[in-house]
Write an enzyme that holds these catalytic residues in place. Sequence first.
Site, short mmCIF file in Angstrom:
data_model
loop_
_atom_site.label_atom_id
_atom_site.label_comp_id
_atom_site.label_asym_id
_atom_site.label_seq_id
_atom_site.Cartn_x
_atom_site.Cartn_y
_atom_site.Cartn_z
N LYS A 173 0.85 -1.19 0.00
CA LYS A 173 0.00 0.00 0.00
C LYS A 173 0.89 1.24 0.00
CE LYS A 173 -1.64 3.03 2.70
NZ LYS A 173 -1.77 4.19 1.79
N GLY A 226 6.81 6.02 7.87
CA GLY A 226 5.91 7.17 7.88
C GLY A 226 6.08 7.95 9.16
N GLY A 231 2.86 5.42 13.05
CA GLY A 231 3.67 4.26 13.43
C GLY A 231 3.29 3.72 14.80
N GLU A 250 9.77 2.64 10.58
CA GLU A 250 10.77 3.69 10.35
C GLU A 250 10.01 5.00 10.35
OE1 GLU A 250 13.84 3.61 10.51
OE2 GLU A 250 14.20 1.45 10.35
N CYS A 284 13.48 12.06 6.08
CA CYS A 284 13.51 11.71 7.50
C CYS A 284 14.90 11.94 8.07
CB CYS A 284 13.09 10.26 7.68
SG CYS A 284 13.97 9.17 6.58
N GLU A 462 16.39 -2.00 8.45
CA GLU A 462 16.12 -2.25 7.05
C GLU A 462 17.45 -2.31 6.31
OE1 GLU A 462 12.42 -1.29 5.55
OE2 GLU A 462 12.41 0.69 6.47
P1 NAD Z 1 2.11 9.07 7.26
O1 NAD Z 1 2.36 8.42 8.58
O2 NAD Z 1 1.05 10.08 7.16
O3 NAD Z 1 1.74 7.95 6.18
C1 NAD Z 1 2.60 6.86 5.90
C2 NAD Z 1 1.77 5.74 5.30
O4 NAD Z 1 0.88 5.24 6.31
C3 NAD Z 1 0.90 6.16 4.12
O5 NAD Z 1 0.90 5.13 3.15
C4 NAD Z 1 -0.46 6.31 4.76
O6 NAD Z 1 -1.53 6.16 3.85
C5 NAD Z 1 -0.43 5.17 5.78
N1 NAD Z 1 -1.40 5.32 6.89
C6 NAD Z 1 -1.92 6.47 7.40
N2 NAD Z 1 -2.80 6.17 8.39
C7 NAD Z 1 -2.81 4.81 8.52
C8 NAD Z 1 -3.51 3.92 9.37
N3 NAD Z 1 -4.36 4.33 10.30
N4 NAD Z 1 -3.28 2.60 9.22
C9 NAD Z 1 -2.40 2.15 8.30
N5 NAD Z 1 -1.73 2.95 7.45
C10 NAD Z 1 -1.92 4.27 7.56
O7 NAD Z 1 3.52 9.64 6.77
P2 NAD Z 1 3.83 10.48 5.43
O8 NAD Z 1 3.30 11.86 5.61
O9 NAD Z 1 3.45 9.70 4.21
O10 NAD Z 1 5.44 10.50 5.45
C11 NAD Z 1 6.19 11.44 6.16
C12 NAD Z 1 6.78 10.82 7.41
O11 NAD Z 1 7.53 9.68 7.05
C13 NAD Z 1 7.75 11.75 8.12
O12 NAD Z 1 7.52 11.69 9.50
C14 NAD Z 1 9.10 11.13 7.78
O13 NAD Z 1 10.12 11.41 8.71
C15 NAD Z 1 8.78 9.69 7.73
N6 NAD Z 1 9.79 8.95 6.98
C16 NAD Z 1 10.63 8.13 7.69
C17 NAD Z 1 11.62 7.43 7.03
C18 NAD Z 1 12.55 6.52 7.78
O14 NAD Z 1 13.10 5.62 7.16
N7 NAD Z 1 12.73 6.69 9.07
C19 NAD Z 1 11.76 7.56 5.65
C20 NAD Z 1 10.89 8.40 4.97
C21 NAD Z 1 9.89 9.08 5.66
#
Ligand code: NAD
Length: 481
Positions: A173, A226, A231, A250, A284, A462
């Site tokens: 997804k 995310g 998370g 992550e 991130c 990872e």
């Molecule tokens: P987000 O948490 O809003 O969404 C991430 C994913 O989770 C999306 O596919 C979203 O549709 C899904 N999601 C949202 N609600 C959900 C739920 N209730 N159940 C299951 N899935 C759900 O994050 P974003 O805005 O897409 O990304 C930005 C964030 O990602 C930032 O905080 C960034 O630091 C982090 N990030 C971390 C890394 C890492 O490796 N540490 C890498 C890239 C981005």
Amino acid sequence: MTIHAKNFIAGEWVESKDHTQDLNPSNTKDVVGEYPRASAVDAERAIAAAKAAFPAWSRSSIQERHDILKRIGDEILARKDELGKMLSREEGKTLVEGVGETVRAAQIFLFFSGEVLRLAGEKIPSTRPGVDVEITREPLGVIGIITPWNFPIAIPAWKIAPALAYGNCVVFKPADLVPGTAHALSEIIAKAGMPAGVFNLVMGRGSVVGEAMLKSKDITAISFTGSVATGRKIAATCVESSPMKKVQLEMGGKNPLVVLDDADLKTAVEASVNGAFFSTGQRCTASSRLIVTKGIHDKFVDALAERMKTLVIDDALKAGTHIGPVVDQSQLDQNLSYLKIGQDEGAKLKAGGELLNRNTPGFYMAPALFTGVNNKMRVAREEIFGPVATVIAAKDYEEALSIANDTDFGLSSGICTTSLKHASHFKRNSEAGMVMVNLPTAGVDYHVPFGGRKGSSYGPREQGRYAQEMYTVVKTAYTLP
Ligand code: NAD
């Protein structure tokens, strides 16, 4: 011609009832395509297909898996320019970054095509005479892969490739904001020769598709990248569900880059510009806290502010652009709100932060630099996820290290110094998963572990061979021959 895309479920491209428009953040009049907004029922069908495919796939030969992963990697590489352009068009990072990320995705598939052939166990003596002990690794089952928007091809690749390599089936997804790259990647995977159901793509909302994956009894593990808030919720649901799901998270960062008096000024400025502002700061691993000791502070701030004037912020697809637009209106609003929060807290907006007009309607802002920040301010503690850096002054190395570690996050950290003593001490004492010396906090290799500590990561690392810890389960077998 506008793309009208479908989900990939049980080996077939399946029409969705609902769709969403994928917009180009460099030019909001440019619609990339229409992409599915799948239902929970679509997600359940994909999970059932993956479950049905698992027994045969988990016993498939390592040669078959090697060949499939290699085909995927080779095709991504051959189409890097086209895929990189799609990525930049929908996410807003520059074309150089988009193509670079696409090459990275290919390298990851090729790396894991090799790793499949290196899968090994152990045979060791038992403490009991005559008994043999074998330790082997087995695939888990169906992996739910949930990804964010900021690395639309590399993050899916670094989860999907090891999941498939070690014999798992996948329900993928992607983030709603970047369905085009996810769809193009899935087309390549779909025709690489895997049996139906081994790989499934279900595009849609986290609250619908993601939740259906979390609720399912047939998903064995979730790999998520995310935000911290999502998370945390995912981890809690995975633990509460029956059977419990293995989980890898992550999440965010507030990464410190320490600049010491003895740093090479040019190296420190370039590391800061790259780490804080490239990819529009939407990483991130972005260097969002620049912790600078007092002897170099003023020189460094002035040089950085001068360097920022040379940055070209424009359409991501235009040659010569250094920084593309912010991904969408809501992220832009968030960035602007933090500019206000910072100034209200008493920080000085030393450079940038303006909204910019370009030839096309897009989410353009000048990278922003705050000075006079202390580490208690919200702009120093919360992830902004935009091109906003904060400069925090420190009296000496010891204070800089203490400020660097005073954070809820722990993804990456960096230090710019010519002192071996301080570099070595920092590598040992920084509370981050990845530590850089004279390099930006962002920018990592694909064959070594990726991940952090504290609020940034949870569960196994990872990438590289460490990915085995997530995508396999260990079995210990005893035999009395
Ligand atoms: P987000 O948490 O809003 O969404 C991430 C994913 O989770 C999306 O596919 C979203 O549709 C899904 N999601 C949202 N609600 C959900 C739920 N209730 N159940 C299951 N899935 C759900 O994050 P974003 O805005 O897409 O990304 C930005 C964030 O990602 C930032 O905080 C960034 O630091 C982090 N990030 C971390 C890394 C890492 O490796 N540490 C890498 C890239 C981005």
